[in-house]
Design an enzyme around this catalytic site. Structure first.
Site, PDB file in Angstrom:
ATOM      1  N   ASN A  13       0.864  -1.181   0.000  1.00 34.57           N
ATOM      2  CA  ASN A  13       0.000   0.000   0.000  1.00 34.57           C
ATOM      3  C   ASN A  13       0.904   1.236   0.000  1.00 34.57           C
ATOM      4  OD1 ASN A  13      -1.850   2.013   0.444  1.00 34.57           O
ATOM      5  ND2 ASN A  13      -2.333   1.404   2.557  1.00 34.57           N
ATOM      6  N   HIS A 106      -9.600   0.770   5.137  1.00 30.48           N
ATOM      7  CA  HIS A 106      -8.299   1.046   5.760  1.00 30.48           C
ATOM      8  C   HIS A 106      -8.521   2.012   6.925  1.00 30.48           C
ATOM      9  CE1 HIS A 106      -4.194   2.349   6.409  1.00 30.48           C
ATOM     10  NE2 HIS A 106      -3.806   1.283   5.734  1.00 30.48           N
ATOM     11  N   GLU A 108      -6.926   4.454   7.964  1.00 29.61           N
ATOM     12  CA  GLU A 108      -6.729   5.877   7.651  1.00 29.61           C
ATOM     13  C   GLU A 108      -7.997   6.462   7.032  1.00 29.61           C
ATOM     14  OE1 GLU A 108      -3.060   5.480   5.458  1.00 29.61           O
ATOM     15  OE2 GLU A 108      -2.065   4.882   7.316  1.00 29.61           O
ATOM     16  N   GLU A 178      -5.399  -5.213  10.569  1.00 29.77           N
ATOM     17  CA  GLU A 178      -4.364  -4.198  10.795  1.00 29.77           C
ATOM     18  C   GLU A 178      -4.635  -3.458  12.101  1.00 29.77           C
ATOM     19  OE1 GLU A 178      -2.484  -2.940   6.819  1.00 29.77           O
ATOM     20  OE2 GLU A 178      -4.256  -1.727   7.112  1.00 29.77           O
ATOM     21  N   GLY A 184       2.404   2.024  10.673  1.00 27.39           N
ATOM     22  CA  GLY A 184       3.339   3.125  10.500  1.00 27.39           C
ATOM     23  C   GLY A 184       4.056   3.522  11.779  1.00 27.39           C
ATOM     24  N   GLY A 243       2.724  -1.265   4.255  1.00 24.80           N
ATOM     25  CA  GLY A 243       2.776   0.160   3.940  1.00 24.80           C
ATOM     26  C   GLY A 243       4.211   0.591   3.677  1.00 24.80           C
ATOM     27  N   GLY A 244       4.839   1.174   4.691  1.00 20.18           N
ATOM     28  CA  GLY A 244       6.183   1.747   4.551  1.00 20.18           C
ATOM     29  C   GLY A 244       7.187   0.870   3.825  1.00 20.18           C
TER      30      GLY A 244
HETATM   31  C1  PEP Z   1      -0.828  -0.002   5.931  1.00 21.19           C
HETATM   32  O1  PEP Z   1      -0.879   1.159   5.631  1.00 21.19           O
HETATM   33  O2  PEP Z   1      -1.714  -0.769   5.539  1.00 21.19           O
HETATM   34  C2  PEP Z   1       0.292  -0.458   6.769  1.00 21.19           C
HETATM   35  C3  PEP Z   1       0.225  -1.649   7.306  1.00 21.19           C
HETATM   36  O3  PEP Z   1       1.348   0.417   6.952  1.00 21.19           O
HETATM   37  P1  PEP Z   1       2.788   0.081   7.620  1.00 21.19           P
HETATM   38  O4  PEP Z   1       3.259  -1.223   7.021  1.00 21.19           O
HETATM   39  O5  PEP Z   1       3.645   1.230   7.247  1.00 21.19           O
HETATM   40  O6  PEP Z   1       2.556  -0.055   9.079  1.00 21.19           O
END
Ligand code: PEP
Length: 263
Positions: A13, A106, A108, A178, A184, A243-244
């Site tokens: 992502n 998600h 966010e 998640e 993050g 994500g990152g």
């Molecule tokens: C995400 O945005 O779905 C996520 C899991 O981010 P990160 O891996 O950066 O924690």
């Protein structure tokens, strides 16, 4: 080996990143790693979710890889079809552009854009009806976990969409657990805690649909090469939403490799 018969999924992502030049280098590097070492499709589905403006360019670039890499939309409109809805991208428009996968729910979007269950249900319904596969994200906040409510919150989020998913459509849903406090932040759920929640999710899904035992349940929250092997070894963790670490080709490749190696 986890012994699972479910093919893992590893989905990057990209969120609201990166600039074009960096995206292009990232894709080049990732395709190069795949070409050199290869992870076969049967061992791991791999997807990338870029910003909306880059979806078709990423889709075209990924066609040049030596294996299928899925292009995933990060969002979809709550409104179906076409019409006077400035700024929106419907499920039908995604499908018309050969984008067959979408993230919904998600944290966010739930938190920053205040997407409530009713809105998410409309998105899930539209996406499934248009023939998309939905990666549906669930997860509890730190406060909820500390109050002992994690399981209840996550199972409620699963139950929310049951109202709009028909019996045939569950096979087009992938769940991503998640925990919000792990996204993050560099903090990952321990493999034991993640596995325990995934087992609960599978149990919950199995009470709703006969597909429950076959559905992929991904873990997301600071997944990186250093923790991917341990997470991948858990029987009910069938992949990762990353994500990152997906913004670094080598890290993303290593995570995919960790999950592919469980097959
Ligand atoms: C995400 O945005 O779905 C996520 C899991 O981010 P990160 O891996 O950066 O924690």
């Amino acid at each position: 080996m986890s012994g699972s018969t479910i093919t893992p999924w590893v989905v990057g992502n990209w969120k609201m990143n990166p600039m074009q030049a960096d995206a292009s280098a990232l894709l080049q590097n990732f395709k190069q790693l795949l070409n050199n070492q290869n992870i076969v499709e049967e061992n791991c589905h791999i997807g990338i979710a870029p910003v909306a403006i880059a979806l078709t360019a990423v889709r075209d670039s990924l066609k040049q890889a030596n294996r299928t890499i899925l292009t995933v939309a990060q969002d979809v409109s709550r409104v179906a079809g076409t019409g006077a809805y400035t700024g929106e991208i419907s499920a039908e428009l995604l499908k018309d552009n050969a984008i067959d996968f979408v993230l919904v729910g998600h944290s966010e979007r739930r938190e920053i854009f205040d997407e409530q269950p009713q809105i998410l249900n409309e998105k899930v319904k539209n996406a499934l009806n248009a023939g998309l596969t939905v990666i549906y994200c669930v997860g509890e906040s730190l406060e909820q976990r500390e109050a002992g409510q994690a399981e209840q919150v996550v199972l409620q989020q699963i139950c929310d969409i049951a109202a709009v998913v028909n019996a045939e459509q569950w096979k087009n849903i992938v769940v991503a657990y998640e925990p919000i406090w792990a996204i993050g932040t560099g903090k990952t759920a321990s493999p034991e805690d993640a596995q325990a929640m995934h087992a609960k999710i599978r149990q919950g899904l199995s009470q709703i649909t006969a597909e429950g035992q076959n559905m992929a349940i991904l873990y997301g929250g600071s997944v990186k090469p250093e923790n991917a092997v341990e997470l991948a070894a858990c029987p009910d963790i069938n992949g990762a939403l990353v994500g990152g670490a997906s913004l670094n080709a080598e890290s993303f490749y290593k995570i995919a490799q960790a999950f592919a190696n469980t097959k």
